[in-house]
Design an enzyme around this catalytic site. Structure first.
Site, mmCIF file in Angstrom:
data_model
loop_
_atom_site.group_PDB
_atom_site.id
_atom_site.type_symbol
_atom_site.label_atom_id
_atom_site.label_comp_id
_atom_site.label_asym_id
_atom_site.label_seq_id
_atom_site.Cartn_x
_atom_site.Cartn_y
_atom_site.Cartn_z
ATOM 1 N N THR A 1 0.814 -1.223 0.000
ATOM 2 C CA THR A 1 0.000 0.000 0.000
ATOM 3 C C THR A 1 0.848 1.275 0.000
ATOM 4 O O THR A 1 2.038 1.249 0.316
ATOM 5 C CB THR A 1 -0.935 0.025 1.225
ATOM 6 O OG1 THR A 1 -0.159 0.079 2.417
ATOM 7 C CG2 THR A 1 -1.834 -1.193 1.254
ATOM 8 N N ASP A 2 0.171 2.371 -0.324
ATOM 9 C CA ASP A 2 0.805 3.681 -0.245
ATOM 10 C C ASP A 2 0.498 4.296 1.120
ATOM 11 O O ASP A 2 -0.051 3.628 1.999
ATOM 12 C CB ASP A 2 0.347 4.574 -1.394
ATOM 13 C CG ASP A 2 -1.155 4.818 -1.411
ATOM 14 O OD1 ASP A 2 -1.834 4.571 -0.385
ATOM 15 O OD2 ASP A 2 -1.660 5.273 -2.455
ATOM 16 N N MET A 3 0.780 5.551 1.297
ATOM 17 C CA MET A 3 0.586 6.196 2.596
ATOM 18 C C MET A 3 -0.876 6.254 3.024
ATOM 19 O O MET A 3 -1.176 6.359 4.207
ATOM 20 C CB MET A 3 1.188 7.607 2.575
ATOM 21 C CG MET A 3 2.704 7.583 2.545
ATOM 22 S SD MET A 3 3.444 9.237 2.529
ATOM 23 C CE MET A 3 2.883 9.875 4.094
ATOM 24 N N ILE B 1 -3.914 2.423 0.478
ATOM 25 C CA ILE B 1 -4.500 1.930 -0.775
ATOM 26 C C ILE B 1 -3.401 1.216 -1.554
ATOM 27 O O ILE B 1 -2.246 1.657 -1.576
ATOM 28 C CB ILE B 1 -5.060 3.116 -1.590
ATOM 29 C CG1 ILE B 1 -6.186 3.805 -0.796
ATOM 30 C CG2 ILE B 1 -5.544 2.672 -2.957
ATOM 31 C CD1 ILE B 1 -6.603 5.151 -1.362
#
Length: 129
Positions: free
Chosen positions: A14-16, A19
Site C-alpha cells: 500500500t501507499d501512505m 490503498i
C-alpha cells in the site's frame, strides 16, 4: 476456463493512504500468471534450462477500476482470450468480492535466453486449444 489466484493485501503493498500502490497490481497478476503456467503442467525452470526459452510480457493494457486497501482479500481471475503459435493473450481481473478493482489484457510471448522470438511450448498450445 478461468484460473483463480488468491492474494491478501499486505502493508507493504500500500501507499501512505493504505490503498494498493498502482504498480503492485502488476505483481499480483504476474503471480497469478506464474501459477496458471504451473497449473498447465509447465515447469518454467525446465523450459529455461532444457529448452532455452522463457515467457516475457510484450504488452499490458491496464484499467484501474477501484481501490483495494490494506488487508483486503483479492482474487485474480485469469482467462485465455486468444493464442497463436507464438502469442498468448490473457485477460486478468483483480476482484474484491464481486467488485473488479483492476483489469488488464496481457500479451505474452516466448523468447530464447538470447532474446530471439520462439514458439510457445507445444504442450501449452495443445492444452489450451
Amino acid at each position: 476456463m478461468t484460473h483463480r489466484f488468491d492474494v491478501r493485501v499486505y502493508y507493504e503493498d500500500t501507499d501512505m493512504a493504505g490503498i494498493v500502490y498502482h504498480a503492485n497490481y502488476l505483481k499480483f497478476i504476474e503471480r497469478a500468471r506464474s501459477d496458471w503456467v504451473k497449473d498447465q503442467g509447465l515447469d518454467q525452470n525446465a523450459m529455461r534450462e532444457e529448452d532455452g526459452i522463457v515467457f516475457v510480457v510484450r504488452r499490458i493494457e491496464a484499467d484501474y477500476l477501484g481501490m483495494a486497501k490494506y488487508d483486503d482479500a483479492l482474487t485474480v481471475n485469469t482467462t485465455v482470450k486468444s493464442m497463436t503459435g507464438v502469442r498468448l493473450i490473457m485477460t486478468q481481473e483483480v476482484m474484491r468480492g464481486d467488485e473488479c478493482v483492476f483489469r488488464a489484457e496481457v500479451t505474452a510471448v516466448c523468447v530464447t535466453t538470447t532474446g530471439i522470438p520462439a514458439r510457445l511450448p507445444e504442450g501449452l498450445r495443445r492444452r489450451v486449444h
